[in-house]
Design a protein around this motif. Structure first.
Motif, PDB file in Angstrom:
ATOM      1  N   GLU A 114       0.821  -1.213   0.000  1.00 28.16           N
ATOM      2  CA  GLU A 114       0.000   0.000   0.000  1.00 28.16           C
ATOM      3  C   GLU A 114       0.853   1.261   0.000  1.00 28.16           C
ATOM      4  O   GLU A 114       0.495   2.257  -0.629  1.00 28.16           O
ATOM      5  CB  GLU A 114      -0.923   0.010   1.225  1.00 28.16           C
ATOM      6  N   SER A 115       1.977   1.214   0.698  1.00 24.91           N
ATOM      7  CA  SER A 115       2.785   2.426   0.865  1.00 24.91           C
ATOM      8  C   SER A 115       3.586   2.798  -0.379  1.00 24.91           C
ATOM      9  O   SER A 115       3.918   3.970  -0.568  1.00 24.91           O
ATOM     10  CB  SER A 115       3.740   2.254   2.056  1.00 24.91           C
ATOM     11  N   ILE A 116       3.895   1.815  -1.228  1.00 21.90           N
ATOM     12  CA  ILE A 116       4.768   2.113  -2.368  1.00 21.90           C
ATOM     13  C   ILE A 116       4.051   2.119  -3.712  1.00 21.90           C
ATOM     14  O   ILE A 116       4.630   2.523  -4.712  1.00 21.90           O
ATOM     15  CB  ILE A 116       5.950   1.121  -2.431  1.00 21.90           C
ATOM     16  N   MET A 117       2.790   1.665  -3.723  1.00 15.93           N
ATOM     17  CA  MET A 117       2.057   1.619  -4.990  1.00 15.93           C
ATOM     18  C   MET A 117       0.875   2.568  -4.926  1.00 15.93           C
ATOM     19  O   MET A 117       0.266   2.753  -3.877  1.00 15.93           O
ATOM     20  CB  MET A 117       1.612   0.200  -5.303  1.00 15.93           C
ATOM     21  N   GLY A 118       0.542   3.140  -6.076  1.00 12.36           N
ATOM     22  CA  GLY A 118      -0.328   4.304  -6.126  1.00 12.36           C
ATOM     23  C   GLY A 118      -1.763   4.196  -5.704  1.00 12.36           C
ATOM     24  O   GLY A 118      -2.172   4.803  -4.720  1.00 12.36           O
ATOM     25  N   THR A 119      -2.577   3.423  -6.404  1.00 14.72           N
ATOM     26  CA  THR A 119      -4.019   3.544  -6.295  1.00 14.72           C
ATOM     27  C   THR A 119      -4.646   2.374  -5.544  1.00 14.72           C
ATOM     28  O   THR A 119      -4.393   1.211  -5.855  1.00 14.72           O
ATOM     29  CB  THR A 119      -4.658   3.641  -7.691  1.00 14.72           C
ATOM     30  N   LEU A 120      -5.476   2.701  -4.553  1.00  9.87           N
ATOM     31  CA  LEU A 120      -6.216   1.696  -3.799  1.00  9.87           C
ATOM     32  C   LEU A 120      -7.688   1.730  -4.191  1.00  9.87           C
ATOM     33  O   LEU A 120      -8.269   2.803  -4.357  1.00  9.87           O
ATOM     34  CB  LEU A 120      -6.111   1.952  -2.297  1.00  9.87           C
ATOM     35  N   VAL A 121      -8.297   0.563  -4.306  1.00 11.14           N
ATOM     36  CA  VAL A 121      -9.732   0.451  -4.557  1.00 11.14           C
ATOM     37  C   VAL A 121     -10.293  -0.604  -3.621  1.00 11.14           C
ATOM     38  O   VAL A 121      -9.750  -1.706  -3.537  1.00 11.14           O
ATOM     39  CB  VAL A 121     -10.031   0.058  -6.016  1.00 11.14           C
ATOM     40  N   THR A 122     -11.343  -0.256  -2.880  1.00  8.40           N
ATOM     41  CA  THR A 122     -12.000  -1.215  -1.998  1.00  8.40           C
ATOM     42  C   THR A 122     -13.435  -1.426  -2.465  1.00  8.40           C
ATOM     43  O   THR A 122     -14.199  -0.468  -2.568  1.00  8.40           O
ATOM     44  CB  THR A 122     -12.002  -0.721  -0.538  1.00  8.40           C
ATOM     45  N   VAL A 123     -13.768  -2.676  -2.742  1.00  9.01           N
ATOM     46  CA  VAL A 123     -15.114  -3.032  -3.194  1.00  9.01           C
ATOM     47  C   VAL A 123     -15.783  -3.855  -2.100  1.00  9.01           C
ATOM     48  O   VAL A 123     -15.186  -4.803  -1.580  1.00  9.01           O
ATOM     49  CB  VAL A 123     -15.071  -3.853  -4.500  1.00  9.01           C
ATOM     50  N   ALA A 124     -17.000  -3.491  -1.742  1.00  9.32           N
ATOM     51  CA  ALA A 124     -17.782  -4.258  -0.774  1.00  9.32           C
ATOM     52  C   ALA A 124     -19.027  -4.800  -1.461  1.00  9.32           C
ATOM     53  O   ALA A 124     -19.777  -4.042  -2.081  1.00  9.32           O
ATOM     54  CB  ALA A 124     -18.172  -3.396   0.426  1.00  9.32           C
ATOM     55  N   LEU A 125     -19.213  -6.099  -1.356  1.00  2.21           N
ATOM     56  CA  LEU A 125     -20.390  -6.767  -1.916  1.00  2.21           C
ATOM     57  C   LEU A 125     -21.126  -7.476  -0.788  1.00  2.21           C
ATOM     58  O   LEU A 125     -20.506  -7.893   0.200  1.00  2.21           O
ATOM     59  CB  LEU A 125     -19.989  -7.798  -2.974  1.00  2.21           C
ATOM     60  N   ASP A 126     -22.452  -7.634  -0.951  1.00  4.04           N
ATOM     61  CA  ASP A 126     -23.169  -8.413   0.051  1.00  4.04           C
ATOM     62  C   ASP A 126     -23.184  -9.877  -0.355  1.00  4.04           C
ATOM     63  O   ASP A 126     -22.612 -10.269  -1.387  1.00  4.04           O
ATOM     64  CB  ASP A 126     -24.576  -7.857   0.296  1.00  4.04           C
ATOM     65  N   SER A 127     -23.824 -10.710   0.440  1.00  2.00           N
ATOM     66  CA  SER A 127     -23.815 -12.150   0.195  1.00  2.00           C
ATOM     67  C   SER A 127     -24.572 -12.547  -1.068  1.00  2.00           C
ATOM     68  O   SER A 127     -24.508 -13.707  -1.487  1.00  2.00           O
ATOM     69  CB  SER A 127     -24.410 -12.886   1.399  1.00  2.00           C
ATOM     70  N   SER A 128     -25.265 -11.582  -1.676  1.00  2.00           N
ATOM     71  CA  SER A 128     -25.944 -11.844  -2.960  1.00  2.00           C
ATOM     72  C   SER A 128     -25.198 -11.209  -4.128  1.00  2.00           C
ATOM     73  O   SER A 128     -25.743 -11.061  -5.221  1.00  2.00           O
ATOM     74  CB  SER A 128     -27.384 -11.303  -2.921  1.00  2.00           C
ATOM     75  N   ASP A 129     -23.963 -10.803  -3.887  1.00  2.00           N
ATOM     76  CA  ASP A 129     -23.095 -10.173  -4.902  1.00  2.00           C
ATOM     77  C   ASP A 129     -23.607  -8.814  -5.359  1.00  2.00           C
ATOM     78  O   ASP A 129     -23.261  -8.342  -6.448  1.00  2.00           O
ATOM     79  CB  ASP A 129     -22.910 -11.090  -6.125  1.00  2.00           C
ATOM     80  N   GLN A 130     -24.431  -8.168  -4.538  1.00  2.00           N
ATOM     81  CA  GLN A 130     -24.872  -6.813  -4.853  1.00  2.00           C
ATOM     82  C   GLN A 130     -23.834  -5.816  -4.333  1.00  2.00           C
ATOM     83  O   GLN A 130     -23.310  -5.972  -3.229  1.00  2.00           O
ATOM     84  CB  GLN A 130     -26.232  -6.524  -4.215  1.00  2.00           C
ATOM     85  N   LEU A 131     -23.542  -4.811  -5.126  1.00  2.00           N
ATOM     86  CA  LEU A 131     -22.554  -3.809  -4.735  1.00  2.00           C
ATOM     87  C   LEU A 131     -23.087  -2.980  -3.573  1.00  2.00           C
ATOM     88  O   LEU A 131     -24.151  -2.375  -3.656  1.00  2.00           O
ATOM     89  CB  LEU A 131     -22.221  -2.903  -5.920  1.00  2.00           C
ATOM     90  N   VAL A 132     -22.314  -2.949  -2.485  1.00  2.00           N
ATOM     91  CA  VAL A 132     -22.686  -2.167  -1.302  1.00  2.00           C
ATOM     92  C   VAL A 132     -21.946  -0.838  -1.301  1.00  2.00           C
ATOM     93  O   VAL A 132     -22.519   0.216  -1.048  1.00  2.00           O
ATOM     94  CB  VAL A 132     -22.386  -2.944  -0.007  1.00  2.00           C
ATOM     95  N   SER A 133     -20.660  -0.877  -1.578  1.00  2.00           N
ATOM     96  CA  SER A 133     -19.877   0.350  -1.616  1.00  2.00           C
ATOM     97  C   SER A 133     -18.629   0.146  -2.464  1.00  2.00           C
ATOM     98  O   SER A 133     -18.141  -0.975  -2.634  1.00  2.00           O
ATOM     99  CB  SER A 133     -19.477   0.799  -0.202  1.00  2.00           C
ATOM    100  N   LEU A 134     -18.142   1.245  -3.000  1.00  2.00           N
ATOM    101  CA  LEU A 134     -16.885   1.255  -3.741  1.00  2.00           C
ATOM    102  C   LEU A 134     -16.117   2.476  -3.275  1.00  2.00           C
ATOM    103  O   LEU A 134     -16.592   3.602  -3.406  1.00  2.00           O
ATOM    104  CB  LEU A 134     -17.134   1.297  -5.254  1.00  2.00           C
ATOM    105  N   TYR A 135     -14.965   2.230  -2.704  1.00  2.00           N
ATOM    106  CA  TYR A 135     -14.192   3.312  -2.111  1.00  2.00           C
ATOM    107  C   TYR A 135     -12.847   3.423  -2.802  1.00  2.00           C
ATOM    108  O   TYR A 135     -12.108   2.449  -2.921  1.00  2.00           O
ATOM    109  CB  TYR A 135     -13.993   3.050  -0.617  1.00  2.00           C
ATOM    110  N   LYS A 136     -12.538   4.615  -3.269  1.00  2.00           N
ATOM    111  CA  LYS A 136     -11.246   4.878  -3.894  1.00  2.00           C
ATOM    112  C   LYS A 136     -10.732   6.212  -3.376  1.00  2.00           C
ATOM    113  O   LYS A 136     -11.251   7.261  -3.733  1.00  2.00           O
ATOM    114  CB  LYS A 136     -11.370   4.924  -5.414  1.00  2.00           C
ATOM    115  N   PRO A 137      -9.723   6.175  -2.491  1.00  2.00           N
ATOM    116  CA  PRO A 137      -9.139   7.441  -2.041  1.00  2.00           C
ATOM    117  C   PRO A 137      -8.335   8.078  -3.166  1.00  2.00           C
ATOM    118  O   PRO A 137      -8.464   7.678  -4.323  1.00  2.00           O
ATOM    119  CB  PRO A 137      -8.250   7.010  -0.875  1.00  2.00           C
ATOM    120  N   GLY A 138      -7.477   9.038  -2.875  1.00  2.00           N
ATOM    121  CA  GLY A 138      -6.743   9.760  -3.916  1.00  2.00           C
ATOM    122  C   GLY A 138      -5.990   8.854  -4.871  1.00  2.00           C
ATOM    123  O   GLY A 138      -6.152   7.666  -4.872  1.00  2.00           O
TER     124      GLY A 138
END
Length: 302
Positions: free
Chosen positions: A240-264
């Motif tokens: 995380e500290s040396i590579m640029g872009t982070l993306v966090t995907v949260a899905l529920d138990s039915s594979d529905q998108l709950v949240s998508l988080y991308k900081p700078g």
């Protein structure tokens, strides 16, 4: 890869370690060129994950979650409150995320960790928006009494993918939660029945025995690092500290998108990258569902 043989003598090991410290990005990129990571994982592979329920005996629900070295302890404490006037038939949940100095050399005593409020907000947004908890289940007496669930998550070791481990521990603690038995006393107030059953019950119990929460649409997440066309699932703190872009995907138990988080970081040019992250998260969700189910089963057998 042009690196000294790490399995060789002590001097070779020291050369590898020195190269990694001086040129960490080059060190990782040389591994990525062969579609492997320094810890031996494939690019899209997550670290070993474990769950232990009931880690805190004094809580109403708790869990210890480990993803690689990243370790989270979550505990739930229930208290009776007066429900809000705008939602008289609902209880509440309050989520706090703590990063004590022991979790990382980057966290200094007396100074709050920068990541703590960010992860806390992510947790609150994801758990609430997923609809995992029906707050009406926390109601006791409409307009008069309801449960407040205090969910505290403590980071014991911060080695990357903090949100993923924190969410897993929170979900596990809520799965382990047993809502205490309560009754009404002569004054019409809600009282918690003691474990020994010594509390005199003069009226019908509001709930006759400890009960579980009915959890639905349980969310799981996966954080990925994007670097030069590579998608690294479940990154370590070093990655995380040396590579640029982070993306966090949260899905529920039915594979529905709950949240998508991308900081700078750089703007994502192709939606295909996000689709690949979602696909990796789907696979990870299956793994985490199985781990949670096994932990619950082990607890029920005790």
């Amino acid at each position: 890869m042009g690196l000294p043989d790490a399995a060789g003598d002590l001097s070779s090991e020291m050369e590898v370690d020195a190269f990694r410290r001086l040129f960490p990005l080059r060190f990782h990129e040389r591994h990525l060129a062969e579609s492997i990571r320094p810890d031996g994982r494939p690019v899209g592979g997550a670290r070993d994950t474990s769950l232990a329920l009931g880690a805190v005996g004094s809580s109403d629900g708790s869990a210890l979650a480990k993803i690689g070295s990243t370790t989270m302890l979550a505990a739930v404490k229930m208290e009776v409150m007066t429900p809000l006037s705008e939602s008289p038939e609902e209880g509440c949940i309050a989520i706090e995320f703590h990063m004590p100095p022991i979790c990382s050399p980057l966290v200094r005593p007396g100074r709050p960790a920068d990541a703590a409020p960010v992860v806390a907000k992510q947790l609150n947004d994801t758990i609430v928006s997923s609809g995992m908890i029906n707050l009406k289940e926390l109601s006791l007496v409409s307009g008069k009494a309801a449960w407040m669930a205090y969910l505290d998550i403590y980071c014991l070791d911060a080695d990357g993918a903090l949100f993923d481990a924190a969410l897993l521990s929170a979900v596990a603690a809520l799965s382990h939660l047993r809502i205490p038995q309560v009754s009404l006393n002569d004054d019409g107030r809600v009282v918690v029945v003691s474990e020994e059953g010594e509390e005199k019950i003069d009226r019908e119990p509001v709930n006759k025995e400890k009960r579980k929460l009915n959890l639905t649409n349980i969310p799981f997440s996966l954080t990925c690092v994007l670097h030069k066309g590579y998608i690294l699932a479940d990154p370590t703190a070093e990655e995380e500290s040396i590579m640029g872009t982070l993306v966090t995907v949260a899905l529920d138990s039915s594979d529905q998108l709950v949240s998508l988080y991308k900081p700078g970081g750089p703007v994502l040019a192709h939606t295909s990258v996000l689709k690949d992250c979602v696909e990796l998260t789907k696979k990870r969700t299956v793994e985490l569902q199985k781990i949670l189910a096994e932990a619950i089963s082990d607890m029920d057998l005790e």
